[in-house]
Structure formats: C-alpha cells, structure tokens
Design an enzyme around this catalytic site. Structure first.
Site, PDB file in Angstrom:
ATOM      1  N   SER A   1       1.790   4.585   6.125  1.00 14.58           N
ATOM      2  CA  SER A   1       0.684   4.918   6.696  1.00 14.58           C
ATOM      3  C   SER A   1       1.092   5.735   7.962  1.00 14.58           C
ATOM      4  O   SER A   1       0.332   6.441   8.336  1.00 14.58           O
ATOM      5  CB  SER A   1       0.208   3.430   7.606  1.00 14.58           C
ATOM      6  OG  SER A   1       1.272   2.955   8.467  1.00 14.58           O
ATOM      7  N   TRP A   2       2.334   5.741   8.388  1.00 11.23           N
ATOM      8  CA  TRP A   2       2.833   6.728   9.558  1.00 11.23           C
ATOM      9  C   TRP A   2       2.931   8.119   8.963  1.00 11.23           C
ATOM     10  O   TRP A   2       2.510   9.141   9.634  1.00 11.23           O
ATOM     11  CB  TRP A   2       4.100   6.166  10.227  1.00 11.23           C
ATOM     12  CG  TRP A   2       4.518   6.979  11.408  1.00 11.23           C
ATOM     13  CD1 TRP A   2       5.605   7.251  12.018  1.00 11.23           C
ATOM     14  CD2 TRP A   2       3.511   7.599  12.592  1.00 11.23           C
ATOM     15  NE1 TRP A   2       5.800   7.998  12.965  1.00 11.23           N
ATOM     16  CE2 TRP A   2       4.660   7.950  13.382  1.00 11.23           C
ATOM     17  CE3 TRP A   2       2.414   7.568  12.661  1.00 11.23           C
ATOM     18  CZ2 TRP A   2       4.154   8.628  14.520  1.00 11.23           C
ATOM     19  CZ3 TRP A   2       1.703   7.986  13.970  1.00 11.23           C
ATOM     20  CH2 TRP A   2       2.756   8.848  14.654  1.00 11.23           C
TER      21      TRP A   2
ATOM     22  N   ARG B   1       6.611   9.279  -3.852  1.00 13.91           N
ATOM     23  CA  ARG B   1       6.856   9.051  -5.337  1.00 13.91           C
ATOM     24  C   ARG B   1       5.778   8.517  -6.099  1.00 13.91           C
ATOM     25  O   ARG B   1       5.767   8.686  -7.315  1.00 13.91           O
ATOM     26  CB  ARG B   1       8.054   7.795  -5.119  1.00 13.91           C
ATOM     27  CG  ARG B   1       9.488   8.462  -4.724  1.00 13.91           C
ATOM     28  CD  ARG B   1      10.633   7.743  -5.049  1.00 13.91           C
ATOM     29  NE  ARG B   1      11.736   7.544  -4.605  1.00 13.91           N
ATOM     30  CZ  ARG B   1      12.788   8.846  -4.617  1.00 13.91           C
ATOM     31  NH1 ARG B   1      12.366   9.867  -5.461  1.00 13.91           N
ATOM     32  NH2 ARG B   1      13.699   8.822  -3.987  1.00 13.91           N
TER      33      ARG B   1
ATOM     34  N   LYS C   1      13.013  -1.983  19.062  1.00 15.80           N
ATOM     35  CA  LYS C   1      11.745  -2.729  19.819  1.00 15.80           C
ATOM     36  C   LYS C   1      11.072  -3.369  18.579  1.00 15.80           C
ATOM     37  O   LYS C   1      10.333  -4.496  19.106  1.00 15.80           O
ATOM     38  CB  LYS C   1      10.780  -1.596  20.348  1.00 15.80           C
ATOM     39  CG  LYS C   1      10.191  -0.929  19.010  1.00 15.80           C
ATOM     40  CD  LYS C   1       8.792  -1.106  18.881  1.00 15.80           C
ATOM     41  CE  LYS C   1       8.205  -0.828  17.532  1.00 15.80           C
ATOM     42  NZ  LYS C   1       8.542   0.332  16.741  1.00 15.80           N
TER      43      LYS C   1
ATOM     44  N   ASP D   1       7.249   2.052  23.659  1.00 23.79           N
ATOM     45  CA  ASP D   1       7.057   1.643  22.369  1.00 23.79           C
ATOM     46  C   ASP D   1       7.008   0.185  22.357  1.00 23.79           C
ATOM     47  O   ASP D   1       6.196  -0.528  21.512  1.00 23.79           O
ATOM     48  CB  ASP D   1       7.901   2.191  21.189  1.00 23.79           C
ATOM     49  CG  ASP D   1       7.694   2.164  20.060  1.00 23.79           C
ATOM     50  OD1 ASP D   1       6.512   1.660  19.552  1.00 23.79           O
ATOM     51  OD2 ASP D   1       8.331   2.423  19.222  1.00 23.79           O
TER      52      ASP D   1
ATOM     53  N   ASN E   1       4.957  -6.121  12.776  1.00 27.18           N
ATOM     54  CA  ASN E   1       6.424  -6.801  13.095  1.00 27.18           C
ATOM     55  C   ASN E   1       5.661  -8.278  13.953  1.00 27.18           C
ATOM     56  O   ASN E   1       6.303  -9.356  13.850  1.00 27.18           O
ATOM     57  CB  ASN E   1       7.369  -6.280  13.855  1.00 27.18           C
ATOM     58  CG  ASN E   1       7.972  -5.032  12.945  1.00 27.18           C
ATOM     59  OD1 ASN E   1       8.729  -5.611  12.053  1.00 27.18           O
ATOM     60  ND2 ASN E   1       7.776  -3.803  13.302  1.00 27.18           N
TER      61      ASN E   1
ATOM     62  N   VAL F   1       6.113  -2.715   4.727  1.00 29.49           N
ATOM     63  CA  VAL F   1       7.496  -3.101   5.039  1.00 29.49           C
ATOM     64  C   VAL F   1       7.335  -3.514   6.680  1.00 29.49           C
ATOM     65  O   VAL F   1       6.619  -2.707   7.271  1.00 29.49           O
ATOM     66  CB  VAL F   1       8.132  -1.744   4.894  1.00 29.49           C
ATOM     67  CG1 VAL F   1       9.749  -2.123   5.526  1.00 29.49           C
ATOM     68  CG2 VAL F   1       8.431  -1.488   3.617  1.00 29.49           C
TER      69      VAL F   1
END
Lengths: 540, 343
Positions: free
Chosen positions: B16-17, B37, B194, B247, B259, B282
């Site tokens: 996404s980033w 990939r 963070k 952040d 997270n 992830v």
C-alpha cells in the site's frame, strides 16, 4: 613522467588553484577576499607573538594588510595569490621530486644511518646489514596488489600512526615492494629534530606547519597534495593526523587531507588522464614496543585540556632512547609488522587487482558515475565529496582493524588490564591505574587463563578475517606472556610487567594500558571504562 | 512547475505504501516504473489502473508503468524508491545492487529492522551494495489519507544534499510536503520503533484504559524509542520531529494502522496468529518488537514497554498483567538533562 616533474610546477599549480578557489568563493559570496586575508593576518599576528615571522612572510603579510586597507579588488586578489605562493614555496621547501628516489638513501639501511647519528659504538661494531633489516621487518597483506596498482594508478598509502619511526618504516616497506617513488608530508617541527630532520631533508618530504591555522594555508596544502597526486606521484598520508596517544588504532580520521585523493581522481577524469585511478591502501604498522610509548600515554592520560597536538620533546629527540629502541629491535626475536590492506577507491569500495571498483559481493561497478553531474560529466561537489570521503574513512578504519597484527605485548597487556579492572573493584581508569592491586600483584595463573581465553577469541576472529595475529601468537599462553614480559622489560625501565613466582606485578600500569589499547574496538571482553576515547578537535 | 524532461523514478514494492508513493511521484510529474513480484497485480494495474488488494478502488495515475522486471525498472531511473517489507529488504537490495549505477539515488521507505542483527535498512544497503547516494523517507503518512489528497508531510534524511533535493522534487505536491534531515539512523529508527508503541496503544484502547493512559504510553514510548535511537547514534531532536513523535501520534490514534489493530485484537484476548491472518498484510511492529527486545537486552538499553509487549506477543503474559507490571515499576526522573540512557 614523474622524473620530468619539477617542484616548481607543483608549487605553482598549488598556489594558483588556491588563489582561484579563493577568488571563486569571493564571487559566489561565500567568503570575501577581505575575510580570507584577515584570517591570515589574524593567525600570522598570533604566531608572531611566539616567534617572529621570517622576512618573506612578513612581506606578504604587509601586502595583505595594505590591500585590505586599499579596498582595491585588484590588490586584494594580488595579495591573495602572493600569500598562496608564499605558502606553497614554504610547503615545497626542500622537497625535490627528482631526489625522492628513496632507494638510494635506504640501500645501506636507514637504521645504520640512524645509528651513526646516535653514535653508539657497540651497535656500529655489530654493524647493521640490509639482511638484518629485512629480517626485522615483516611485510604482509595485499603486497602483490599494491605493487600492481602502483603501475596502473596512483597510490595513497594510509598507515596507522604510532611512532615517528613510522615514516621510515613505511618508506622502507614501500620501497621493498617495488614502489620507490612517493611523497609525504611531515610536521615542520620534525625538521628541527636532530635525528629525524636529517632524513626528512633528504627523503623528499614536504613540510606541514601545524601551527598555521589559516584557511588559505590549509587550502594551499590541500592543493599541493592534489598537484602531486594528479601527476601520478604516490603519497603517504597518516590519516589520524597525529600519533595515536592511547595506543589504540585510529577511530577518527582527518578527512581534509584524505579528500585530496577524491579531488585528484575527479581532476584526472576531467583531464581525461590515462591513469585516473586513485587507490587508497589502509596499512598497519605493529611494534612489540613503541619508541615514544611513555610520552604518548602520558599525554593521553593528562587532563583533556592539557594534552598536546604537537609534542616536540619526546623520545625521538633523545639519542639514548632511540639507541635502546634499536637495540631492543635487534636483540628480541620479534619483528616490526607492516600489513597492506586491500586497496580502496576514493569512495570506500574495495578494488580488484586491475583497479576496478567492486561492491561488497565483488561485482564490478563503474566508479566514475559517483562523480558525474546531471550533464553526465565529472564534477567537483564539496558537500557530496566530503561525504564520500567520510565513507572512505570508515572503510580505512575497517581495513586497519582487519589488518592489525596482534603481538604478544598487546595480548598480554590486555589480559592484565582485564584482570586489574575486575580485581581492583574500580570503575574509573585513573583510580584503577593507581589501585593497590598494582603493587600487590596479580595471580599469574589467572593471567595465563585469561591470555589463553583471549587467544581463542583472537584465533576465531582471525579465521573470520576480522584481525591478523602474528606468528608470535602461535605458542601457548605461558610463552606469549613470557615473551611480552621480556620485550617490554628490555626496552622500558623499570620493566612494566614483572613475574615473580606465581605473581605478576605491574610496575608501569600506564604503559600496560597503552599496549593493551591496540586491541580496543574488537568487542573483546573488557569493561567499558577501559575503552580509550578519541581526542576531540585539533589541540596543540 | 517542473520544466524539462520528467524525472525518471523506479518504485520497488507493490504494497500500500509503495503504491501510494508511486502515485504521488506520478502526480508530481514523474515517469514511474513500478516493480513488484506479483504478476497478477502487474496485470491488474496495467489493465484496470488499480491495486485492489492494497489501495482498493483508487485509480492510479496513468504514467505508472508496472513491471516484474527489476533491472528494467531501475534502468535509467534517477531516483529509486525501495518500499518492500523489511523481511524482504536484504534480498531485494542485493538484487538492486547488481543493476544500480553509482550515480543513481536510492531512498528507502521501510519502517522495520532486520531480524537477528537489528540493523536498519541503510546498514543493509551498505553491506550489500556499492550505493552511496542513499536516503530514508519516513513520517506520519497514512496511505489512504494521502491517496485521498489530504494534506500531509514526510521527512527525507540523507548525508547527501542531492538525495534530499531529488526526493523533494519527486514527491512534493500541493498537499504533500517533504522536510529534510541529515540524521539517517534517527529517521529510520523513529519510523521502525513507533510500531511497537502503536501495538501497545491499540491494546490500551481495547482495554478501555482511557486517554490519560494512552498519552502516558505515547510519551514514555517516545522516551524509550529515543533511548534506543541515541544509543545507536541518532540525534535526540529527530525523535521529536515528524519521523519520531509525529509518526507515533498518528499510528497510535488511527484505526487505519495495522499495528494498532494488532493491539486491539490482543486486548480482546485473541491469538496473535489469528489477528495477523485476518489482517492479511504485514504488521511490521510485531517483528520489530521482538527484534528490538533482543537487541536492547543484549546492548543494555532499558526498554520496559517493548520488553512487556514482546512477552504479550509470545503469549507469556496477558495484556492486563503487562499493564499492571509496567505501572508497578518504581518511577524515576522523567527527564535527566540530555541523557536518555539511565545509568
């Protein structure tokens, strides 16, 4: 090529480039010429209070003063160039590239000259032959690569710096691997030294006046180096800038002089030179005992503010000490170890034997691309180049560590300091060095056990390519400690370490600390307060 | 605004980033080759201009050219952005090292550390490649908000002014600002660590412990991050900036944060494996927590929140007990001059 170059063209180029750089800085508004000249005047006046300026300098300083008063741009420029020319001629001094064929001077062995200077009859009688010297100096590491690269490009040999003997040792070592021509700078104060000055004047050394803090002088010095490098003259730089006071391998390098390699490389590319390659060779010199150990560690252990950047009253100016050092060298089984690390490019990459830069996996890269501008042509960029040089510095320090030849004195002293730190119960270096444990002695069996343990770690690290161990470390701990005790005691009085029965006494803890420090920075088991700290800034 | 030929940019990593950065670069006028990939995603972007799995229905800029060929993506790029998960970083960087040229600029936007060594990505780049012109991009950047065109800013840190200049030129737009820093390690560690506090923040919210508790967690969290970062050579003030506190604030408050959602799940007493499966992406913080706990213990850096969270993640401790333990520790001086490493 090198033979046809004369000192005058190098001098002239250095002065011109420094003048041009100053004028360019004035044009871009970075620094007006008045400021440049004022900086020179300020430092000249400060120095004049200590020792009067010589006539030549007094004259150019006067011009500079008048130029500032006149505010005439043409006169300001003229005075700037005049100062640069003065500095360049001072730096060049006795330097004569035609004379720097060291070989002719070294053929009879530099130490025999040294000995005659110390007029020690016994040693003269023994006579010092070239073969003796060859046996006393072990040259290892990337010897073949160094010899090959010297033919395809220009070398900058960057050794660790422990002693004034280093210049002679490295000069001799380079000559022995077939590099007879090179230049290096030496502190002006050393030229006044009765023993060293003799060599320096004849070895084609240029002069560095470390008392001159003016920017224009430093710029001229830098350009002097660049001019020798772009002419393909290999150089020796001691990148630590001064002898290691603590005995440790350099942790911080002087990047100013180091950066001249990159600058010369870029200028070579711009000039489409046939041999543009600049190769930096991190080199270690390891001594069992160091001539000036006492003075150096004493200076290190002084209060921060009192330690000196220039020392001019140490062992090297005392003939009897030099003689004792040479006697030690000749009578002990130990040798001086010089190791050449794998050569680096000006960006800190290793290079292969053909001089091509490689990445950490050995993949060949095109290093010219590091310095191209957006138009695809090579270009100087001070901010970028400073950072490249910083990366080179890191790689040189790594090379130092990997090629450091560990000797019995280093290992034994490390074990002793480790024991002393634990058993004295002190958490402070100075208190530990004065602790009662020093006089009460340490348990010899414990020192042996520690030495044995450290030996195991060192052999592992050697296998991993993280350091070098000299063949003197092949024996067991008993032999290593005994050899160290003998060598230290032969040169230093009173003996720094003395074994009596099952006790080991530390007679000179500061010296033991000094030799121990050669193993600092490897992550060997040792309390943090023993780790030597790098000196801050340029102190005198 | 940007005359001359468009900037050639390669973006490596189709998460996404990475997708967001590729879109930002294209919007700012760059020609973007976008490497990943996954063949299906390349086809999806080429045919539908979307990356449904990561950025939903957002239509990606037409000048983004997706590819599976790393060498082709990097060839001719002035700027290479590396935006892969930290677990894949070393392998991708090694591959990059074989095709990149010395004048190309590489900026990574990876907020994670390497397993085992605890190294930041810049160190890995140094070990694997001859790349010198390297930078790191990090800051309070929630991808969906940026894709929606909401105002935001980030930090690019590098030792090379040119790297910062080119990255600013590539990314700056009407609603995106790029600040400069030269503290590479500080920016890297701020962004990576963070995530630890973000997980803890989700847990505290999930337990309903209130806003005071969350503020407590965040401020003591940043103190802990700074202690580790300074130990590794960072500048303290970097951790007070966008890549540090900035952040941290956003990740601890936003329900977008993966997270944070891990923390929420833990508070509900669910198993870590189940939470991660449901997330489908992830969550760097889980890895980072374990890595930092190990490294901090080895190197003697005091990090009580990280240590407690690591035990929760490994199911050695439940969240309530972890909070109770943290609250029961003796209180010490909050600020001790510039020193963040307690003796």
């Amino acid at each position: 090529m090198a033979d046809s170059i004369d000192e005058l063209t190098i001098r002239r180029e250095a002065a011109h480039r420094s003048g041009d750089e100053s004028v360019a800085r004035a044009r871009t508004g970075e620094e007006a010429l008045e400021e440049t000249l004022n900086d020179c005047l300020y430092h000249a006046e400060r120095r004049a209070r200590v020792r009067p300026l010589d006539d030549a300098e007094a004259r150019v300083v006067d011009w500079a003063r008048e130029a500032i008063q006149s505010r005439d741009p043409a006169r300001l420029e003229a005075a700037t160039y005049a100062l640069c020319e003065h500095y360049a001629s001072e730096i060049g001094g006795d330097f004569n590239p035609r004379m720097f064929a060291l070989a002719s001077w070294l053929a009879p062995g530099f130490l025999s000259l040294l000995l005659s200077a110390t007029s020690l009859p016994r040693l003269l009688l023994e006579g010092l032959k070239r073969e003796d010297l060859d046996r006393r100096l072990v040259i290892g590491g990337a010897v073949d690569q160094v010899a090959r690269l010297a033919r395809t490009g220009t070398l900058i040999c960057t050794p660790t710096h422990a002693s004034h003997m280093d210049s002679l040792v490295i000069g001799y070592a380079l000559q022995r691997v077939g590099i007879a021509r090179f230049v290096y700078g030496a502190g002006k104060n050393l030229f006044a030294n009765p023993i060293l000055g003799f060599f320096l004047k004849h070895l084609g050394t240029y002069k560095v006046d470390r008392l001159k803090a003016e920017q224009l002088y430093k710029r001229t010095l830098k350009n002097y180096c660049v001019a020798t490098l772009t002419r393909g003259l290999s150089n020796i730089f001691f990148p630590g800038g001064t002898r290691s006071r603590s005995g440790a391998i350099e942790q911080e390098l002087k990047l100013g002089l180091l950066g001249t390699g990159l600058e010369a490389y870029i200028l070579n590319l711009k000039a489409h030179s046939e041999r543009p390659g600049l190769f930096i060779v991190p080199t270690t010199i390891s001594y069992h005992v160091v001539l000036e150990a006492e003075t150096l560690i004493d200076d290190y252990l002084r209060d921060e503010g009192q330690s000196r950047y220039i020392i001019d009253d140490d062992e090297v100016s005392r003939p009897a000490r030099v003689a004792q050092f040479v006697t030690t060298l000749l009578n002990m089984e130990g040798q001086i170890h010089v190791r050449f690390g794998r050569a680096l490019d000006p960006f800190g990459n290793t290079v292969d034997d053909e001089g091509r830069s490689c990445d950490p996996h050995g993949r060949v890269i095109d290093a010219r691309r590091y310095v191209v501008g957006t138009d695809g042509h090579p270009v100087l960029d001070p901010a970028r180049d400073r950072q490249y040089t910083r990366e080179l510095g890191t790689a040189i320090i790594e090379g130092f560590h990997r090629n450091n030849a560990v000797l019995p004195t280093h290992l034994t002293c490390f074990a002793i300091m480790q024991a002393l730190a634990e058993q004295s119960g002190e958490r402070d270096l100075y208190r530990m060095l004065r602790s009662r444990r020093v006089t009460d002695g340490l348990d010899a069996a414990d020192i042996m056990a520690r030495t044995e343990r450290l030996l195991g770690v060192i052999r592992q690290k050697r296998q991993a390519g993280q350091l070098e161990a000299s063949p003197d470390l092949d024996g067991d701990a008993d032999r290593i400690v005994a050899a160290a005790e003998r060598t230290l005691g032969f040169y230093h009085a009173p003996p720094p370490v003395e074994r009596r029965g099952d006790r080991i006494y530390v007679r000179q803890p500061a010296l033991v600390y000094y030799y121990r420090n050669r193993l600092a920075g490897y992550g060997l088991d040792s309390p943090a307060f023993l780790e030597p700290r790098p000196r801050k800034g340029n102190r005198r | 605004m940007n005359p001359g030929p468009p900037l050639e940019i390669a973006v490596l990593g189709g998460g996404s980033w990475g997708t967001t950065l590729a879109h930002l670069c294209a919007q700012a006028g760059g020609r973007v080759r976008f490497w990943m990939r996954d063949h299906d995603t390349v086809r999806e972007i080429r045919e539908h201009r979307t990356n449904g799995r990561y950025t939903g229905p957002v239509a990606l800029a037409p000048s983004i050219e997706p590819t599976n060929d790393l060498a082709a993506a990097v060839l001719g790029a002035r700027l290479v952005l590396v935006v892969v998960p930290s677990a894949a970083a070393r392998a991708v960087i090694r591959e990059l090292g074989g095709v990149v040229l010395a004048d190309q600029i590489v900026v990574h936007a990876i907020k994670g550390l390497e397993e085992g060594t605890g190294w930041t990505v810049s160190r890995v780049v140094r070990e694997e490649t001859a790349i010198r012109k390297l930078g790191v991009l990090s800051g309070p950047n929630i991808a969906p908000e940026i894709l929606a065109g909401l105002p935001a800013a980030t930090v690019v840190a590098s030792d090379y002014p040119e790297v910062i200049g080119v990255a600013q030129g590539a990314l700056t737009g009407p609603s995106f600002r790029v600040y400069a820093n030269d503290d590479v390690i500080g920016v890297e560690l701020g962004g990576a660590l963070k995530n630890i506090i973000a997980i803890a923040s989700g847990a505290i919210t999930g337990l309903g412990l209130g806003e005071n508790a969350r503020s407590l967690l965040m401020t003591r969290g940043v103190a802990e991050i700074a202690r580790f970062a300074v130990h590794r050579g960072a500048r303290l003030l970097t951790l007070a900036g966008l890549a540090g506190m900035g952040d941290l604030v956003v990740t601890c408050a936003s329900t977008h944060s993966r997270n944070y959602r891990v923390g929420l799940g833990l508070a509900e007493g669910r198993l870590l494996g189940d939470i991660l499966r449901e997330l489908g992406m992830v969550a760097e913080g889980v890895r980072t927590t374990r890595i930092v706990r190990t490294v901090a213990e080895r190197e003697g850096v005091y990090m009580p929140i990280t240590a407690a969270l690591a035990r929760v993640l490994d199911a050695e401790l439940d969240v309530q007990s972890a909070v109770a333990e943290l609250m029961a520790r003796p209180a010490r001086a909050e600020v001790d001059g510039d020193r963040v490493v307690p003796r």
